[in-house]
Write a protein that holds these residues in place. Structure first.
Motif, PDB file in Angstrom:
ATOM      1  N   VAL A 186      87.251  27.477 183.303  1.00  0.00           N
ATOM      2  CA  VAL A 186      85.847  27.363 183.699  1.00  0.00           C
ATOM      3  C   VAL A 186      85.262  26.148 182.987  1.00  0.00           C
ATOM      4  O   VAL A 186      85.295  26.070 181.751  1.00  0.00           O
ATOM      5  CB  VAL A 186      85.040  28.623 183.336  1.00  0.00           C
ATOM      6  N   LEU A 187      84.749  25.209 183.758  1.00  0.00           N
ATOM      7  CA  LEU A 187      84.164  23.997 183.178  1.00  0.00           C
ATOM      8  C   LEU A 187      82.671  24.214 182.969  1.00  0.00           C
ATOM      9  O   LEU A 187      81.921  24.376 183.939  1.00  0.00           O
ATOM     10  CB  LEU A 187      84.422  22.796 184.095  1.00  0.00           C
TER      11      LEU A 187
ATOM     12  N   HIS B 128      78.236  35.434 186.222  1.00  0.00           N
ATOM     13  CA  HIS B 128      78.632  35.519 187.630  1.00  0.00           C
ATOM     14  C   HIS B 128      80.040  34.952 187.815  1.00  0.00           C
ATOM     15  O   HIS B 128      80.864  35.539 188.536  1.00  0.00           O
ATOM     16  CB  HIS B 128      77.637  34.763 188.509  1.00  0.00           C
ATOM     17  N   CYS B 129      80.309  33.800 187.186  1.00  0.00           N
ATOM     18  CA  CYS B 129      81.642  33.182 187.288  1.00  0.00           C
ATOM     19  C   CYS B 129      82.716  34.083 186.703  1.00  0.00           C
ATOM     20  O   CYS B 129      83.764  34.330 187.326  1.00  0.00           O
ATOM     21  CB  CYS B 129      81.648  31.841 186.560  1.00  0.00           C
ATOM     22  N   PHE B 130      82.476  34.575 185.492  1.00  0.00           N
ATOM     23  CA  PHE B 130      83.478  35.393 184.805  1.00  0.00           C
ATOM     24  C   PHE B 130      83.785  36.665 185.587  1.00  0.00           C
ATOM     25  O   PHE B 130      84.943  37.088 185.679  1.00  0.00           O
ATOM     26  CB  PHE B 130      83.005  35.740 183.398  1.00  0.00           C
ATOM     27  N   GLU B 131      82.751  37.299 186.117  1.00  0.00           N
ATOM     28  CA  GLU B 131      82.970  38.525 186.886  1.00  0.00           C
ATOM     29  C   GLU B 131      83.868  38.266 188.083  1.00  0.00           C
ATOM     30  O   GLU B 131      84.782  39.064 188.372  1.00  0.00           O
ATOM     31  CB  GLU B 131      81.629  39.103 187.334  1.00  0.00           C
ATOM     32  N   GLN B 132      83.625  37.171 188.780  1.00  0.00           N
ATOM     33  CA  GLN B 132      84.442  36.878 189.961  1.00  0.00           C
ATOM     34  C   GLN B 132      85.881  36.582 189.570  1.00  0.00           C
ATOM     35  O   GLN B 132      86.828  37.042 190.222  1.00  0.00           O
ATOM     36  CB  GLN B 132      83.859  35.681 190.712  1.00  0.00           C
ATOM     37  N   LEU B 133      86.078  35.862 188.489  1.00  0.00           N
ATOM     38  CA  LEU B 133      87.427  35.535 188.039  1.00  0.00           C
ATOM     39  C   LEU B 133      88.165  36.776 187.554  1.00  0.00           C
ATOM     40  O   LEU B 133      89.372  36.919 187.778  1.00  0.00           O
ATOM     41  CB  LEU B 133      87.369  34.468 186.952  1.00  0.00           C
TER      42      LEU B 133
ATOM     43  N   PHE C 269      79.515  32.089 193.780  1.00  0.00           N
ATOM     44  CA  PHE C 269      80.222  32.329 195.040  1.00  0.00           C
ATOM     45  C   PHE C 269      80.029  33.757 195.516  1.00  0.00           C
ATOM     46  O   PHE C 269      80.059  34.697 194.734  1.00  0.00           O
ATOM     47  CB  PHE C 269      81.725  32.104 194.862  1.00  0.00           C
ATOM     48  N   ARG C 270      79.866  33.891 196.787  1.00  0.00           N
ATOM     49  CA  ARG C 270      80.061  35.149 197.496  1.00  0.00           C
ATOM     50  C   ARG C 270      80.890  34.764 198.714  1.00  0.00           C
ATOM     51  O   ARG C 270      80.394  34.645 199.830  1.00  0.00           O
ATOM     52  CB  ARG C 270      78.736  35.795 197.888  1.00  0.00           C
TER      53      ARG C 270
ATOM     54  N   VAL D 175      71.772  29.658 181.866  1.00  0.00           N
ATOM     55  CA  VAL D 175      70.577  29.793 182.703  1.00  0.00           C
ATOM     56  C   VAL D 175      70.765  31.012 183.595  1.00  0.00           C
ATOM     57  O   VAL D 175      71.815  31.203 184.202  1.00  0.00           O
ATOM     58  CB  VAL D 175      70.363  28.528 183.557  1.00  0.00           C
ATOM     59  N   GLU D 176      69.759  31.859 183.651  1.00  0.00           N
ATOM     60  CA  GLU D 176      69.905  33.122 184.383  1.00  0.00           C
ATOM     61  C   GLU D 176      69.621  32.955 185.871  1.00  0.00           C
ATOM     62  O   GLU D 176      68.698  32.252 186.277  1.00  0.00           O
ATOM     63  CB  GLU D 176      68.975  34.174 183.786  1.00  0.00           C
ATOM     64  N   VAL D 177      70.462  33.625 186.648  1.00  0.00           N
ATOM     65  CA  VAL D 177      70.266  33.745 188.088  1.00  0.00           C
ATOM     66  C   VAL D 177      70.302  35.237 188.409  1.00  0.00           C
ATOM     67  O   VAL D 177      71.289  35.917 188.114  1.00  0.00           O
ATOM     68  CB  VAL D 177      71.362  33.003 188.874  1.00  0.00           C
TER      69      VAL D 177
END
Length: 244
Positions: A5-6, A36-41, A108-109, A26-28
């Motif tokens: 993850v960059l 969000h990235c970590f969960e998808q990975l 991503f979704r 930064v929160e989304v």
């Protein structure tokens, strides 16, 4: 498969949100972009998260520590932000085999699992999601040139006059061959070592590269309005799932 993850960028276009925190925090929709990235990975069965940090990187280390949802995190530091290929080089000694790569400012979704499947089943040297965007937005991304058969023949980073509106998204898989290419890349006109130039070197050397059409959506959170759009889409998805 390991996942890189960059997350070293300064996020100047997101100011003032990034004046006191790195872009990845930064929160989304109430959670940091990196979460969000970590969960998808993790959903893709990542065995280890290799996180490249830079600007306010210690904030990321303090926030996540040495694991996420049971998956170990190893950090690498990009001391100077000189482009994505330069950032990727920082983890060369940590990567064992084929790996996933996600840009830490993308949400991503979409069918990222198709890219991983293509890497595993076809043993390609690279695979990545591509999507068509409005021509006026294409210059923000790595633009893909294709031949008459739809095969990608060239990748151009942020061209002033994009030859197509087909662009790379922020999710890739690679074999270790990518590191030889990133070592050969020369600075672009922007003074950065571009990941798209490294991928272009793989293409020109005859390596096997597969592009997977995006099914779903992704948001590159580069500007405050991108963050707002990502939140809107996530909340719409939640509302739709609850109504089923």
């Amino acid at each position: 498969m390991q996942a890189v993850v960059l997350a070293a960028g300064e996020g100047t276009r997101l100011r003032p949100l990034t004046e006191t925190k790195p872009k990845g925090l930064v929160e989304v929709d109430g959670r940091p972009i990196l979460t969000h990235c970590f969960e998808q990975l993790c959903d893709l069965d990542a065995e280890e998260l290799l996180v490249v940090i830079g600007y306010r990187g210690d904030d990321i280390v303090d926030y996540y520590g040495d694991s996420f949802d049971g998956v170990p995190i190893t950090y690498a530091r990009q001391e100077r932000q000189l482009g994505l290929a330069h950032a990727l080089n920082t983890v060369e000694g940590l990567v064992d085999d084929d790996f996933m790569l996600m840009l830490g400012d993308n949400i991503f979704r979409a069918n990222v699992e198709d890219v991983v499947r293509r890497q595993r089943e076809s043993r390609v040297d690279a695979a990545f999601l591509v999507e068509e965007v409005p021509y006026e937005e294409a210059s923000r991304y790595g633009v893909c040139n294709t031949n008459d058969y739809g095969k990608i023949t060239e990748v151009i980073e942020k061209p002033d006059d994009p030859p197509t509106n087909l662009v790379m998204t922020g999710f890739y898989t690679f074999s270790p061959a990518i590191f030889h290419a990133t070592q050969l890349v020369q600075p672009s006109d922007r003074g950065e070592y571009e990941l798209s130039d490294a991928i272009d070197l793989l293409i020109r050397s005859g390596r096997t590269i597969d592009a997977v059409e995006l099914d779903g959506w992704r948001i590159d959170v580069g500007y405050p309005e991108d963050r707002e759009e990502a939140e809107r889409r996530i909340q719409n998805a939640v509302s739709q799932s609850q109504s089923i």
